[in-house]
Design a protein around this motif. Structure first.
Motif, PDB file in Angstrom:
ATOM      1  N   TRP A 181      15.354 -12.904  -7.986  1.00 15.49           N
ATOM      2  CA  TRP A 181      15.416 -14.348  -8.156  1.00 15.49           C
ATOM      3  C   TRP A 181      15.115 -14.712  -9.589  1.00 15.49           C
ATOM      4  CZ3 TRP A 181      10.320 -15.204  -9.271  1.00 15.49           C
ATOM      5  CH2 TRP A 181       9.328 -14.578  -8.518  1.00 15.49           C
ATOM      6  N   VAL A 182      15.512 -15.910  -9.938  1.00 17.51           N
ATOM      7  CA  VAL A 182      15.294 -16.410 -11.296  1.00 17.51           C
ATOM      8  C   VAL A 182      14.786 -17.841 -11.152  1.00 17.51           C
ATOM      9  CG1 VAL A 182      16.370 -17.028 -13.478  1.00 17.51           C
ATOM     10  CG2 VAL A 182      17.172 -15.016 -12.207  1.00 17.51           C
ATOM     11  N   ARG A 183      13.676 -18.139 -11.803  1.00 17.71           N
ATOM     12  CA  ARG A 183      13.088 -19.463 -11.649  1.00 17.71           C
ATOM     13  C   ARG A 183      12.660 -20.037 -12.998  1.00 17.71           C
ATOM     14  NH1 ARG A 183       8.501 -19.733  -7.444  1.00 17.71           N
ATOM     15  NH2 ARG A 183       7.431 -18.248  -8.781  1.00 17.71           N
ATOM     16  N   ILE A 184      12.685 -21.345 -13.086  1.00 13.36           N
ATOM     17  CA  ILE A 184      12.110 -22.016 -14.250  1.00 13.36           C
ATOM     18  C   ILE A 184      11.067 -23.003 -13.751  1.00 13.36           C
ATOM     19  CG2 ILE A 184      12.542 -23.704 -16.084  1.00 13.36           C
ATOM     20  CD1 ILE A 184      15.242 -22.371 -16.501  1.00 13.36           C
ATOM     21  N   THR A 185       9.879 -22.936 -14.330  1.00 11.06           N
ATOM     22  CA  THR A 185       8.806 -23.875 -14.022  1.00 11.06           C
ATOM     23  C   THR A 185       8.573 -24.743 -15.248  1.00 11.06           C
ATOM     24  OG1 THR A 185       7.784 -22.299 -12.513  1.00 11.06           O
ATOM     25  CG2 THR A 185       6.389 -24.081 -13.327  1.00 11.06           C
ATOM     26  N   THR A 186       8.482 -26.039 -15.033  1.00 11.13           N
ATOM     27  CA  THR A 186       8.284 -26.972 -16.147  1.00 11.13           C
ATOM     28  C   THR A 186       6.796 -27.280 -16.292  1.00 11.13           C
ATOM     29  OG1 THR A 186       8.595 -28.806 -14.615  1.00 11.13           O
ATOM     30  CG2 THR A 186      10.532 -28.058 -15.798  1.00 11.13           C
TER      31      THR A 186
END
Lengths: 637, 637
Positions: A181-186
């Motif tokens: 999986w690939v995620r971006i957290t702000t």
């Protein structure tokens, strides 16, 4: 034997079998993203110019060859031989031999002449002396930042090698997860400008991208939440810094105070500018009586842990992540950061701050990638009415103001940010004087501007093509033009300037919130023949904004505290010199992107700007767009 | 003095000043969400029936009054007096005195008669003896689960009080953050059915909602990521369990193995069913030769840390979170979980698994809340074609099959899940026999069905209104009908049943993947007069699904391993008995919701079901809808 030891053992065997039998491999090591091959036959290696390239492409790794310390010639002998090989015009100013790694650092005024065509001179050096040369530029303008950083890194060389070896092992560790999986957290800069910070995460790797402060506010990125540093700083594998401005870099040293001891990937000029700006950040805090969140020791830690990358270098920074920087056109060393994740699994680009079209200083931002599924895009001027004046019109306006002031015998004062805006102004003024559009007169540079300019001249390869060519091929460096004067004589020199003939003053701070510009106000503010020209954004609450709005009674501080200055000088505003793409530039960046991303996250703009841009990109290109809030996590695979 | 001590001190003062001067307050303590007031004058307190209600409403807290241990009468004297006060028809079966807290637990066949109208009998007890009575039902069918849980909690009473005091202090701690946000993180059951798990978080509080396994897979919720338990189990303040099914509850004991020691909020029947199903989960794992992730000790820890709440009770579970459970209509004790966050800041409801319309067992799910901004909605049957047969038609179909089998002299075998489906079937069959729609004949209950039914009879207040009234007021408990027989004599009894007259067998497992149903296949499967009726969903890969699809050669296991059974019995499928709302039910749940939510997250369904439902809700009601992936975080404020 650990898994990495085994890997290195296997690599040594493979390399040995690929090399001609008369070239020996004595050791193979990781140093950061590089594979370092030690050989007892560095000269033979160098003779076979294509060997390293072939190995690199076969092993899909960045390879450096170094001589086994045993076979090195004595530095004194080597020095002589190197000076024989390198043409005199290269202007070698220093040779620094490191017997532990077999490297010799060559500092030269014209590094290109030390490198030679396709590296031919470098190879010749090694063929002659065995040592591996590394070339750095002698700053054409002396920069204390550059020399401090270089001296510091020299002094910390041994610890740095330990760091690089550790990072190398981390990068090349075995992948543990069979999930994808690939995620971006702000963590910041969503629906706001300032405190840029993101986490890009996979099951294997967590990368922190930027870690800035928020000007005019105490807000910092949400580092304390569980998915940031809540589970400890060692849960972060790498930090990537897109550019040196404090709203992206200010809190990076804090990570080291928290115990982070991994790498920071950024460009070399960003490393130096970051150091300059962070130390200034501490200075300003001290002057304003605030306790800064870290001290200068942590700035040095950050520099020590920085691994500089060049634009276009595809670099393994984790078992499942490759990072490539591309020119972002915003400030010196600013980078669009492209992450290739997994083996073709996913690609994410973080724009950082960008300028889409060419400016005098920089080429426009790169938007051409092998693949990008998701783009995280700055939106500073993303609002539907955020169009900026064309640069040509802006320059015409500026020249008109300067000429009018000149005719009246007045002086021009331009409050300006040290990094970026000032150098752009210098180029505009130099060109205008050279072409006779305005009279040639002294341009005084006050505050950090001179130092920032010196750093620019150290890295001309990061400047716009035409400018670089002019510096390299025509030996015409506009920053060295004689009319530029560094104010280094304090109040006395300022008084002299004020008493003298017409001139232009570029001075920090850019929003008239402190610094030498306050002196210039005192020296020049009361004379109606003088003009103050604003060329950058003046934030709400700053003295700059108030002056723009017509304030003409200025309360003084410092030695004149309690007094008031009556401002009689003209006040003008010239738009169009922003380092940011405007609304049209942002739309065009996406429109001409190749390939077009599937998803765009609009960040780094106020709520309406991010939502306007998000909505327009969706309607125009039918791609999925978002205007995230801080503290959200998006999953892409 | 800690902040909570100070708070309790203040509360004691406030309560003392509110009470008549002849009622003393000796101590004030938190126990979980309750405020416990100890008094030396319990009888006077009880005489003034309205005092507690008034205090509770004034302090906005749940209040329990207990006698100071010093003033308690001797249990033997109290016992006699209590038996005098309580009517004989109440059927008191046990009195258990706890001198440490001044409570007396009264176990009775008819708890309502111990309570009296609006609690009048309870108050009378206290007026007479000073002790505080707590009433529990004597299970009408003996349940080893219920008695084990009760005995265990009695035995762990002291530790449990320590836990409750600690939880109480946690709940009433001072708020630390001046930020406001509300987030939901998805750890499982997104775009899939199984491993339900979410985190609801604010700057102050993190709540884990459900923690289940995924049937037919080894996948578990993403507990290891930083924002779940990555920063340690103590980062979770509370666990909330919506219902006992293993895809929501299986991994809750694992949390305690990881070191969690906070509260679990759920309903009382869910606590008992959870224990039953988790222990069975360990049994099945052991039988299948798998190592379960925890042992039975951890199941007991979970039960020890459970704080049971009733439907409709508004309960503080953190300084900034109030939880209210509402009937979900899915299985016994299942709850729609409503969270009120901050002081009017935000409201989120998690549907858990729901049935929208009334079934024979349960009232339809509640969808009426003071406020809800975001709904997290199950989508098991959310696909555009997921309509189910009407229950009346289903029952007609079932009765037809039973009658036909009966006429041919055959027996009916119904594979059925122990919890929920079996009790629904029992009600259908009992009603059909009572009304003469099918002949009255023995209904044999095999596997865990009897035990699960016993738990149902312990908590009739959680059943459908009509059913509850029948049990309470007409003293007609359909589960106690004489035709229901518990198969507790093993193979011998099964053989007798197989050799006997027509009958119906309800047996686990519901998908024919093991358990006593395998024996029934052997006993009854070869006779073409018999019928197997599927009343529940048969998952891909299960023997049940294969038999449905026409397999008639069944490989045997256990003592008959190696042999094959020729299946000659009829195979029928009767749809419409699901515990889940179908597509229409889910749409109606939202449509009739009061107030309508602003956002709906469609979860707990496969990818197309969640996307279909999300898209239809958006188009029909113009609310923002999402079909999240696992591992995303949504911020709502």
């Amino acid at each position: 034997m650990s898994q990495v030891e085994q890997q290195l053992e296997d690599l040594k065997e493979e390399i040995t079998s690929e090399l001609p039998s008369d070239i020996s491999v004595s050791d193979v090591k990781y140093e950061g993203p590089e594979l370092v091959v030690y050989t007892r036959d560095p000269k033979k290696f160098a003779r076979n110019g294509d060997l390293i390239r072939k190995l690199a492409s076969q092993l899909r790794k960045r390879i450096t060859v170094r001589p086994d310390p045993d076979v090195l010639s004595r530095p004194d002998d080597a020095r002589e031989e190197i000076m024989d090989v390198v043409p005199e015009e290269a202007g070698v100013t220093d040779l620094d031999f490191h017997a532990d790694t077999g490297e010799v650092v060559v500092e030269a005024e014209k590094p290109g002449m030390v490198i030679g065509k396709h590296g031919s001179t470098l190879r010749e050096i090694t063929q002659q002396v065995g040592w591996t040369p590394e070339v750095v530029r002698t700053p054409p303008i002396e920069s204390s930042t550059v020399s401090n950083v270089r001296n510091f890194l020299k002094q910390e060389r041994e610890e740095r090698r330990t760091i690089l070896e550790k990072v190398g092992r981390q990068i090349h560790r075995e992948e543990m997860s069979d999930e994808e999986w690939v995620r971006i957290t702000t963590l910041g800069c969503c629906r706001e400008v300032g405190r840029a910070s993101f986490i890009l995460s996979t099951p294997e790797t967590r990368i922190l991208i930027d870690c800035g402060d928020k000007p005019g506010s105490d807000d910092v990125p949400y580092l304390q939440v569980e998915e940031a540093l809540g589970a400890g700083p060692s849960t972060i594998d790498a930090v990537v810094l897109t550019h040196a401005h404090l709203d992206h870099s200010a809190l990076i040293p804090l990570l080291f105070k928290y115990g982070y001891d991994g790498p920071i990937y950024t460009t070399e000029p960003t490393r130096d500018l970051m150091g300059l700006l962070q130390l200034d950040y501490l200075d300003v805090a001290a002057k304003e009586g605030r306790t800064p969140p870290y001290d200068s020791e942590m700035v040095r830690e950050a520099i020590k842990h920085t691994i500089p990358l060049e634009y276009g270098d595809v670099t393994d920074i984790a078992p499942d992540v490759k990072l490539t920087f591309h020119n972002a056109g915003h400030i010196l060393g600013s980078a669009v950061s492209h992450f290739h994740i997994g083996d073709g699994l996913y690609n994410v680009a973080f724009s950082g701050d960008i300028h889409y079209t060419d400016t005098r200083l920089f080429n426009g931002a790169v938007n051409d990638f092998p693949r990008v599924e998701t783009l995280v895009l700055e939106s500073t001027y993303g609002g539907r009415n955020d169009y900026q004046t064309d640069q040509e019109d802006s320059e015409r306006h500026l020249k008109k103001v300067i000429n009018e002031t000149y005719e009246e015998g007045g002086k021009v004062v331009i409050p300006s940010f040290a990094v970026g805006r000032s150098q752009e102004m210098m180029l505009v003024l130099e060109e205008a004087m050279r072409s006779g559009d305005i009279p040639t007169m002294p341009v005084h540079l006050d505050g950090m501007i001179w130092e920032a300019t010196a750093i620019h001249t150290t890295y001309p390869e990061y400047l716009r093509d035409e400018l670089r060519d002019r510096i390299f091929h025509e030996d015409e460096n506009p920053f060295l033009a004689p009319q530029f004067n560094h104010i280094d004589g304090g109040e006395e020199e300022r008084q002299d300037v004020a008493d003298g003939d017409q001139c232009i003053v570029l001075s920090t701070s850019g929003m008239v919130t402190g610094g030498p510009i306050m002196s210039w106000l005192e020296h020049l503010g009361s004379d109606p023949d003088n003009t103050m020209v604003f060329v950058g954004y003046q934030a709400q609450g700053t003295l700059g904004r108030r002056i723009q709005n017509g304030w003409d009674e200025i309360p003084l501080n410092g030695r004149s505290r309690g007094k008031t200055l009556s401002l009689n000088m003209d006040v003008e505003t010239v738009d169009g010199f922003s380092g940011h793409a405007d609304r049209q530039g942002l739309m065009n960046f996406v429109k001409t992107m190749n390939p077009r991303p599937e998803k765009v996250l609009c960040v780094h703009g106020d709520e309406s700007a991010t939502q306007d841009l998000s909505s327009s990109l969706y309607h125009e290109h039918n791609i999925r767009t978002f205007a995230p809030k801080n503290l959200e996590t998006f999953r892409f695979k």
